[in-house]
Design a protein around this motif. Structure first.
Motif, PDB file in Angstrom:
ATOM      1  N   GLN A  92       5.615  50.420 -22.540  1.00 20.33           N
ATOM      2  CA  GLN A  92       6.486  51.244 -23.155  1.00 20.33           C
ATOM      3  C   GLN A  92       5.858  52.822 -23.286  1.00 20.33           C
ATOM      4  O   GLN A  92       4.529  53.124 -23.260  1.00 20.33           O
ATOM      5  CB  GLN A  92       6.414  51.012 -24.668  1.00 20.33           C
ATOM      6  CG  GLN A  92       6.921  51.926 -25.609  1.00 20.33           C
ATOM      7  CD  GLN A  92       6.693  51.619 -27.101  1.00 20.33           C
ATOM      8  OE1 GLN A  92       5.359  51.540 -27.510  1.00 20.33           O
ATOM      9  NE2 GLN A  92       7.359  51.138 -28.117  1.00 20.33           N
ATOM     10  N   ILE A 141       6.502  56.876 -24.464  1.00 19.57           N
ATOM     11  CA  ILE A 141       7.397  57.494 -25.374  1.00 19.57           C
ATOM     12  C   ILE A 141       7.641  58.815 -24.707  1.00 19.57           C
ATOM     13  O   ILE A 141       6.586  59.763 -24.508  1.00 19.57           O
ATOM     14  CB  ILE A 141       6.701  57.711 -26.719  1.00 19.57           C
ATOM     15  CG1 ILE A 141       6.351  56.338 -27.163  1.00 19.57           C
ATOM     16  CG2 ILE A 141       7.467  58.685 -27.423  1.00 19.57           C
ATOM     17  CD1 ILE A 141       7.532  55.585 -27.659  1.00 19.57           C
ATOM     18  N   TYR A 188      11.544  59.213 -27.631  1.00 13.19           N
ATOM     19  CA  TYR A 188      12.161  58.010 -27.332  1.00 13.19           C
ATOM     20  C   TYR A 188      11.439  56.876 -26.404  1.00 13.19           C
ATOM     21  O   TYR A 188      10.507  57.478 -25.770  1.00 13.19           O
ATOM     22  CB  TYR A 188      13.580  58.492 -26.402  1.00 13.19           C
ATOM     23  CG  TYR A 188      14.308  59.273 -27.162  1.00 13.19           C
ATOM     24  CD1 TYR A 188      15.410  58.824 -27.767  1.00 13.19           C
ATOM     25  CD2 TYR A 188      14.195  60.768 -26.850  1.00 13.19           C
ATOM     26  CE1 TYR A 188      16.322  59.663 -28.394  1.00 13.19           C
ATOM     27  CE2 TYR A 188      15.369  61.782 -27.440  1.00 13.19           C
ATOM     28  CZ  TYR A 188      16.316  61.238 -28.305  1.00 13.19           C
ATOM     29  OH  TYR A 188      17.166  62.102 -28.946  1.00 13.19           O
ATOM     30  N   GLN A 189      11.638  55.788 -26.825  1.00  5.44           N
ATOM     31  CA  GLN A 189      11.117  54.731 -26.020  1.00  5.44           C
ATOM     32  C   GLN A 189      11.576  54.686 -24.576  1.00  5.44           C
ATOM     33  O   GLN A 189      12.912  54.584 -24.329  1.00  5.44           O
ATOM     34  CB  GLN A 189      11.275  53.287 -26.744  1.00  5.44           C
ATOM     35  CG  GLN A 189      10.871  52.206 -26.020  1.00  5.44           C
ATOM     36  CD  GLN A 189      11.091  50.944 -26.628  1.00  5.44           C
ATOM     37  OE1 GLN A 189      10.361  50.652 -27.493  1.00  5.44           O
ATOM     38  NE2 GLN A 189      11.903  50.090 -26.245  1.00  5.44           N
ATOM     39  N   GLU A 204      11.222  52.414 -21.126  1.00  5.94           N
ATOM     40  CA  GLU A 204      10.511  51.015 -20.514  1.00  5.94           C
ATOM     41  C   GLU A 204      10.414  51.238 -18.987  1.00  5.94           C
ATOM     42  O   GLU A 204      11.362  51.459 -18.266  1.00  5.94           O
ATOM     43  CB  GLU A 204      11.691  49.798 -20.786  1.00  5.94           C
ATOM     44  CG  GLU A 204      11.951  49.649 -21.957  1.00  5.94           C
ATOM     45  CD  GLU A 204      13.246  50.243 -22.715  1.00  5.94           C
ATOM     46  OE1 GLU A 204      14.158  50.596 -21.794  1.00  5.94           O
ATOM     47  OE2 GLU A 204      13.527  50.439 -24.090  1.00  5.94           O
ATOM     48  N   LYS A 226       6.993  47.805 -30.180  1.00  5.72           N
ATOM     49  CA  LYS A 226       7.999  47.858 -28.975  1.00  5.72           C
ATOM     50  C   LYS A 226       9.569  47.332 -29.602  1.00  5.72           C
ATOM     51  O   LYS A 226       9.384  46.399 -30.286  1.00  5.72           O
ATOM     52  CB  LYS A 226       7.634  47.016 -27.781  1.00  5.72           C
ATOM     53  CG  LYS A 226       6.385  47.538 -27.039  1.00  5.72           C
ATOM     54  CD  LYS A 226       6.053  46.643 -25.923  1.00  5.72           C
ATOM     55  CE  LYS A 226       5.002  47.017 -25.296  1.00  5.72           C
ATOM     56  NZ  LYS A 226       4.676  46.192 -23.966  1.00  5.72           N
ATOM     57  N   LYS A 244      15.388  51.280 -31.466  1.00  6.40           N
ATOM     58  CA  LYS A 244      14.896  52.371 -30.933  1.00  6.40           C
ATOM     59  C   LYS A 244      15.255  53.610 -31.579  1.00  6.40           C
ATOM     60  O   LYS A 244      14.225  54.657 -31.374  1.00  6.40           O
ATOM     61  CB  LYS A 244      15.635  52.551 -29.625  1.00  6.40           C
ATOM     62  CG  LYS A 244      15.162  51.601 -28.545  1.00  6.40           C
ATOM     63  CD  LYS A 244      15.897  51.744 -27.208  1.00  6.40           C
ATOM     64  CE  LYS A 244      15.440  50.778 -26.138  1.00  6.40           C
ATOM     65  NZ  LYS A 244      16.143  51.150 -24.675  1.00  6.40           N
ATOM     66  N   ILE A 304      12.063  54.135 -33.767  1.00  2.00           N
ATOM     67  CA  ILE A 304      10.934  54.718 -33.212  1.00  2.00           C
ATOM     68  C   ILE A 304      11.212  56.220 -33.095  1.00  2.00           C
ATOM     69  O   ILE A 304      10.308  57.054 -33.283  1.00  2.00           O
ATOM     70  CB  ILE A 304      10.976  54.197 -31.839  1.00  2.00           C
ATOM     71  CG1 ILE A 304      10.135  52.622 -32.001  1.00  2.00           C
ATOM     72  CG2 ILE A 304       9.795  54.673 -30.808  1.00  2.00           C
ATOM     73  CD1 ILE A 304      10.217  51.831 -30.613  1.00  2.00           C
ATOM     74  N   GLU A 364       1.543  54.124 -28.474  1.00  2.00           N
ATOM     75  CA  GLU A 364       2.377  53.705 -27.489  1.00  2.00           C
ATOM     76  C   GLU A 364       1.934  52.373 -27.066  1.00  2.00           C
ATOM     77  O   GLU A 364       0.643  52.011 -26.871  1.00  2.00           O
ATOM     78  CB  GLU A 364       3.065  54.521 -26.671  1.00  2.00           C
ATOM     79  CG  GLU A 364       1.970  54.968 -25.400  1.00  2.00           C
ATOM     80  CD  GLU A 364       2.498  55.957 -24.459  1.00  2.00           C
ATOM     81  OE1 GLU A 364       3.641  56.615 -24.558  1.00  2.00           O
ATOM     82  OE2 GLU A 364       1.847  56.009 -23.317  1.00  2.00           O
ATOM     83  N   ASN A 365       2.924  51.455 -26.258  1.00  2.00           N
ATOM     84  CA  ASN A 365       2.462  50.166 -25.648  1.00  2.00           C
ATOM     85  C   ASN A 365       1.550  49.387 -26.524  1.00  2.00           C
ATOM     86  O   ASN A 365       0.587  49.077 -25.785  1.00  2.00           O
ATOM     87  CB  ASN A 365       2.014  50.603 -24.224  1.00  2.00           C
ATOM     88  CG  ASN A 365       2.176  49.515 -23.319  1.00  2.00           C
ATOM     89  OD1 ASN A 365       3.197  48.884 -23.221  1.00  2.00           O
ATOM     90  ND2 ASN A 365       1.141  49.323 -22.532  1.00  2.00           N
TER      91      ASN A 365
END
Length: 802
Positions: free
Chosen positions: A149, A151, A155-156, A158, A575, A584, A587, A613-614
């Motif tokens: 992940q 950011i 926004y996430q 991938e 996530k 999403k 997030i 994140e992640n």
């Protein structure tokens, strides 16, 4: 292995220089990690071989745990602890100018899971080995895991999770045990020489399942069990008109965890994954059994197969296929074996998580399996008809195949001898509501096993400072028997112990604050309340409620700068599934709010919002010991159990939670005076669902605080694009707030005011914290595994000697 650190240093240096052909000063941290990892794995291998030989010679019952996820985290430190050589290695490396922490950082988190389901499976494997129990895992070796992940502007995004880029030091490839898995093709029937109707799967497309075995090391014993992970490779001599497409399709099977199934292509890939896992696993389990036994009717006496949620349920028809087609059994004998061999754990009350597959996809992809499932369904419905004649509606609701869908949970119940929930309330909801018809039909199958976590990772490894304090205070027996943590009750009001615990918490908060600064560039106040919600992003887990509360606090501080609010650092980690658009948006909302709040000089001394994140196991190991407040705020009745709540509790964080999942049992164990409970009960939520009567619009109009924060979602206050958070706004008002965020909002505000008031009374706060730690031993996975072993699996402890 090593008598002392001098012995270790000599062996390590020799191995390092021989492996890389260069002098020690020129080696890299990665060289050093791989050398150490290989040395440890080779040492483990002696006990690994011994364990497997012991199981084979003793010929006693073994358990196989089938799971689509195993969220292992990093293994170097845990293996060193379990082998009892952590300090020797740490001190020896230190003499060489190497920090063990640095080498642990080199190891990637194994990308084999996502949330609580996978972490539970990993904890179970640890407990099985540590309790000398013959239990093994079987899963998929995902090349890229779920995703990494990132950011970007809130926004996430991938990215592929490249956890295997440098190899995986713990695994051993076993190509000689490859299994060929069939897809597509057609089924033909014929009559054999004895006049029996038989079936043959023809023109199948085969994929090779290659096993990679990983050792599972018990704590300070000689037991090493196995986690077998399957990797998909093109089968040899597989003719195909488009070999490049066949190769791509084959490798896709084990490329990612949970491919997006919003379209048919993704559904086919997910179903392929599930059959790939069970076909390979069942074949090797049966083959292993037959090396010592020749009577398949006795298989349930020596083998028990546990299905972790619905993903591996195809193991039931796959074992039927093997017995019917390859071992020429009759249906009744095969079904007897199957229904005495399988047990099933349900992990959800969410209807969308109870998997179903369209027949139009299932039948062509798995033609022989479909014909077996269809026969199971016919016979099961006939059985139901005998018990409930003319009750067509009941039978339709319980059928395994209905309305063009194959229902995996129904198949699991029909083919298993045991069905369990993972917390008391979850199990009761299953029996009384979600699976009530099945419970009425076969009540003897249903039982409850409350989840647990391995205290060896989540306390001993993740929080060595607290572990040492506990050992100095009550002795070390708690490491072997976590119920000994109850001895801490005697110290809950001890001021010196409280002060030592506060010092430990400060150390862990400083470490987490350092990570936050490195990763996010934000300085946080370690004297603030670290208020943490880290878990999979899902609407029912209500990260949204948390964010709306932060928005309310921000508004109040802006309106009244004199408002006496204790400084808070709100920490999120989560996530969202790639195809889960709404999650999403949550997030993005967290980041939009944090951008505005963190930059506002009027409130920056009071509120900081951090999104790490992640989120993964190695990060979790830093977060849980540093938390003051544990946010367990799911809509009551929706969380099956939770395990994060247990990890926080074990490290002394105080729970803010609803009466949901294992929160209820935490309340029972710790006492209502040591937990912060708010919101609707499960009974109230279920009553709303069944009888109606809830109007989110009423709360929106009657509570000015709600009116303000909900409007701020769409009036540009937190986003220049006023339509950015319309889906969230609509979910709350247009769709009537399915997860009762607005209904519980006022109660949530009130409970956090209580948290503030309590935090200002250090003696009371630390007493509550100690009481939580003292009562957390019950939530060790050792207790859970003992219950499974005694009541379901019926497997026995073995004692190994070097």
């Amino acid at each position: 292995m090593f008598s002392d650190k001098t012995d270790f240093k000599e062996a390590f240096l020799k191995r390092l220089e021989m492996s890389y052909g260069k002098p020690f000063p020129h080696t890299t941290k990665r060289d050093q990690f791989h050398t150490l990892g290989n040395m440890i794995r080779e040492y483990i291998s002696m006990n690994w071989i011994h364990t497997n030989e012991h199981y084979r010679l003793q010929n006693q019952k073994q358990m196989y745990y089938l799971s689509i996820e195993f969220l292992l985290g990093r293994l170097l430190g845990q293996n060193l602890i379990n082998l009892g050589i952590y300090e020797i290695v740490k001190d020896g490396l230190q003499d060489l100018g190497i920090t063990l922490d640095d080498l642990e950082e080199i190891e990637s988190d194994a990308g084999l899971g996502n949330g609580g389901l996978g972490r539970l499976a990993a904890c179970f494997l640890d407990s099985l080995a540590s309790l000398d129990l013959p239990g093994h895992g079987s899963g998929i070796r995902y090349k890229h895991g779920l995703f990494e992940q990132k950011i970007v502007e809130g926004y996430q995004v991938e990215l592929p999770e490249q956890w295997l880029r440098h190899g995986h030091v713990w695994e051993v490839r076993k190509p000689d045990l490859t299994v060929n898995v069939p897809f597509w093709g057609r089924v033909e029937s014929f009559v054999d020489d004895q006049g029996n109707l038989r079936f043959e799967h023809r023109d199948a497309e085969y994929v090779s399942a290659v096993p990679y075995d990983n050792p599972v090391v018990g704590y300070k014993n000689s037991t090493v069990n196995t986690l077998r992970l399957w990797s998909a490779e093109p089968a040899r001599y597989q003719p195909h008109k488009d070999m490049m497409k066949y190769k791509r399709d084959t490798e896709a099977i084990t490329e990612f965890l949970y491919p997006d199934d919003t379209h048919d292509e993704g559904k086919i890939l997910r179903l392929k994954q599930q059959y790939f896992l069970v076909c390979a696993s069942i074949r090797t389990i049966v083959d292993s059994y037959l090396t010592k036994n020749d009577d398949l009717l006795k298989l349930p006496e020596y083998v028990v197969i546990h299905i972790n949620d619905t993903h591996p349920v195809l193991a039931i028809p796959e074992l039927m296929r093997l017995l019917l087609d390859e071992y020429k059994m009759n249906w009744d004998d095969a079904w007897y074996i199957v229904t005495k061999t399988f047990c099933y754990t349900n992990h959800t009350t969410l209807s969308e998580a109870l998997e179903t597959w369209p027949v139009r996809i299932f039948q062509p992809l798995l033609p022989r399996i479909y014909s077996i499932v269809n026969e199971i369904n016919e016979r099961y419905c006939h059985q139901l008809w005998q018990s409930y004649p003319n009750e067509w509606d009941r039978i339709e609701k319980m059928a395994i195949i209905a309305h063009g869908e194959v229902k995996m949970a129904h198949l699991a119940i029909a083919g298993s001898f045991s069905v369990n929930g993972v917390a008391k309330i979850h199990s009761e909801i299953l029996k009384k509501r979600e699976m009530n018809l099945f419970y009425q039909f076969s009540p003897e199958k249903f039982n409850s096993k409350t989840n647990g976590i391995t205290h060896r990772r989540w306390l001993l490894k993740a929080n060595p400072e607290l572990a040492q304090l506990i050992t100095e205070t009550i002795g070390s027996e708690w490491i072997r028997s976590p119920d000994h943590l109850t001895k801490l009750h005697a110290f809950s009001s001890d001021s010196s112990f409280q002060q030592e615990l506060a010092k430990v918490r400060r150390v862990k908060k400083e470490k987490l604050a350092h990570r936050i600064y490195q990763q996010n560039g934000i300085v946080v106040d370690i004297n603030s309340i670290f208020d943490v919600q880290v878990k999979r992003l899902h609407a029912y887990k209500r990260q949204l409620l948390n964010v709306l509360h932060i928005m309310y606090l921000y508004n109040r501080l802006k309106e009244d700068p004199t408002y006496n609010m204790l400084p808070r650092t709100f920490i999120f980690g989560a996530k969202a599934s790639p195809g889960y658009y709404y999650a999403k948006k949550i997030i993005k909302l967290i980041h939009s709010v944090s951008k505005k709040v963190n930059a506002d000089p009027m409130v920056k001394e009071k509120i900081k919002i951090i999104f790490l994140e992640n989120y993964r196991v190695s990060v979790a190991e830093e977060i849980f010991p540093a938390a003051d407040v544990s946010e367990q705020i799911s809509t009551a009745s929706k969380e099956a159990s939770g395990t994060g709540n247990m990890k926080f509790m074990m490290n002394g964080a105080l729970t803010v939670g609803t009466l949901d999942g294992a929160n209820i049992e935490i309340l029972e164990r710790a006492g209502k005076e040591n937990i912060f409970i708010f919101g609707l009960s499960a009974e109230e939520v279920l009553r709303y669902y069944s009888q109606g009567g809830y109007s989110s619009m009423e709360y929106y109009h009657l509570d000015e605080r709600i009116h303000t924060v909900v409007n701020q979602l769409v009036n540009g206050f937190f986003s220049e694009d006023e339509s950015e958070f319309e889906p969230i706004f609509d979910s709350l008002l247009v769709e009537n707030d399915y997860y009762f965020v607005l209904r519980d909002f006022a109660s949530y505000i009130d409970i956090h005011q209580e948290v503030d008031a309590t935090f200002q009374k250090p003696e009371k706060w630390w007493k509550m914290s100690i009481e939580n730690i003292a009562n957390s031993g019950y939530f060790s996975s050792d207790r859970t595994i003992e219950e499974y072993s005694n009541h379901i699996w019926k497997i026995n402890q073995y004692s190994f000697h070097k």
